[in-house]
Design an enzyme around this catalytic site. Structure first.
Site, PDB file in Angstrom:
ATOM      1  N   HIS A   1       0.810  -1.218   0.000  1.00  0.00           N
ATOM      2  CA  HIS A   1       0.000   0.000   0.000  1.00  0.00           C
ATOM      3  C   HIS A   1       0.846   1.273   0.000  1.00  0.00           C
ATOM      4  O   HIS A   1       0.310   2.370  -0.118  1.00  0.00           O
ATOM      5  CB  HIS A   1      -1.000   0.009   1.162  1.00  0.00           C
ATOM      6  CG  HIS A   1      -0.447   0.484   2.466  1.00  0.00           C
ATOM      7  ND1 HIS A   1       0.207  -0.344   3.348  1.00  0.00           N
ATOM      8  CD2 HIS A   1      -0.484   1.709   3.061  1.00  0.00           C
ATOM      9  CE1 HIS A   1       0.557   0.347   4.418  1.00  0.00           C
ATOM     10  NE2 HIS A   1       0.164   1.595   4.271  1.00  0.00           N
ATOM     11  N   TYR A   2       2.182   1.151   0.066  1.00  0.00           N
ATOM     12  CA  TYR A   2       3.037   2.332  -0.084  1.00  0.00           C
ATOM     13  C   TYR A   2       3.073   2.788  -1.542  1.00  0.00           C
ATOM     14  O   TYR A   2       3.417   3.935  -1.827  1.00  0.00           O
ATOM     15  CB  TYR A   2       4.475   2.050   0.355  1.00  0.00           C
ATOM     16  CG  TYR A   2       4.665   1.694   1.811  1.00  0.00           C
ATOM     17  CD1 TYR A   2       3.612   1.686   2.721  1.00  0.00           C
ATOM     18  CD2 TYR A   2       5.925   1.346   2.281  1.00  0.00           C
ATOM     19  CE1 TYR A   2       3.813   1.337   4.041  1.00  0.00           C
ATOM     20  CE2 TYR A   2       6.139   1.003   3.608  1.00  0.00           C
ATOM     21  CZ  TYR A   2       5.079   0.984   4.477  1.00  0.00           C
ATOM     22  OH  TYR A   2       5.283   0.632   5.793  1.00  0.00           O
ATOM     23  N   GLY A   3       2.789   1.869  -2.450  1.00  0.00           N
ATOM     24  CA  GLY A   3       2.750   2.229  -3.865  1.00  0.00           C
ATOM     25  C   GLY A   3       4.105   2.432  -4.514  1.00  0.00           C
ATOM     26  O   GLY A   3       4.208   3.112  -5.533  1.00  0.00           O
TER      27      GLY A   3
END
Length: 281
Positions: free
Chosen positions: A47-49
């Site tokens: 989810h940090y991308g």
């Protein structure tokens, strides 16, 4: 660099580069800088991308894959599709195995996620598995009721939230505590505390280095984040001194036992997490 041996025998560096909050456009250069100054562990999350940018940096760096420790985390919206999530992370990192994969937050069907992760561990797609944001009782429950004890638990850990009780229980169940947010992102005047300033002056070190050394001497792995190369160098330069017992005691007096970010026991935190955009791999 000092390493710690996990409960399955895998060795993990005590200091890594944390990619949380690093914009995707900046991640490749930051990771290249980190590898250049000596980091060999990179910590990120789906989810940090920025997994793909970490992979690009690793490939370009020329550092041998066997010398690296690459870790990521599976967001709870992917707990029903763990195999797909891990495959995507492998593709992003451009590797055929990960050194560490964590499931992030005890929300939803995390037992199913853990079972799937165990299978990937057995298939050697992941060298070590663990959790993030799990209280000690959840860690123990997983270990007692599945075939595999979590090897790592990543928790918010800094001078205001020292996780003393959690660390004691982690030690009992042979789970390595890993600190996220070791500087508390500077919230609530952390870097203005006289205790830390006096200790830093005594050793001729920065406050950041004192905080990292304090964690390391407690047996806690740290993954500090910065986008500045000079600070990367400083954050890894923490193995040439030891804090005396009296200084460790002084820092322990800062413990307030409270989160500066997300208190996992609060319904507000649960609702906030559910409201976040889903991570779909």
């Amino acid at each position: 660099m000092e390493n710690v041996k996990l409960n399955n025998g895998v060795e993990m560096p005590m200091v890594g580069y944390g990619a949380y909050g690093v914009a995707a456009k900046d991640t490749k250069q930051c990771v290249l800088d980190a590898l250049e100054v000596g980091y060999r562990m990179i910590d990120t999350a789906q989810h940090y991308g920025n997994e793909a940018e970490v992979g690009e940096a690793v490939k370009e760096s020329g550092v041998a894959r066997g010398d690296l420790f690459l870790g990521s985390k599976i967001w709870f919206t992917m707990y029903e599709r763990v195999e797909d999530a891990v495959k995507k992370s492998l593709d992003n990192f451009q590797t055929d195995y990960l050194d560490l994969m964590l499931i992030e937050h005890p929300i939803g069907n995390y037992y199913k996620a853990w079972e799937a992760l165990q299978k990937l561990y057995e298939d050697k797609k992941v060298r070590a598995i663990g959790v993030s944001g799990f209280k000690a009782d959840r860690v123990m429950d997983l270990g007692d009721h599945t075939g595999t004890k979590p090897m790592v638990d990543q928790l918010e850990t800094h001078p205001f939230l020292q996780q003393v009780n959690a660390k004691a229980w982690m030690d009992k169940c042979s789970c390595q505590l890993m600190a996220w947010g070791p500087f508390g992102q500077g919230h609530e005047g952390l870097f203005d505390y006289d205790i830390l300033k006096k200790v830093a002056d005594k050793y001729g070190k920065s406050l950041n280095q004192i905080i990292l050394r304090w964690n390391i001497q407690r047996g806690i792995v740290v993954v500090p984040k910065t986008v500045q190369k000079s600070r990367m160098e400083a954050n890894i330069d923490v193995f040439d001194f030891d804090l005396e017992k009296g200084d460790l005691i002084h820092i322990s007096e800062m413990d307030e036992g409270r989160s500066l970010f997300l208190d996992g026991d609060e319904p507000d935190t649960y609702q906030w997490l559910l409201a976040q955009p889903p991570v779909v791999q």
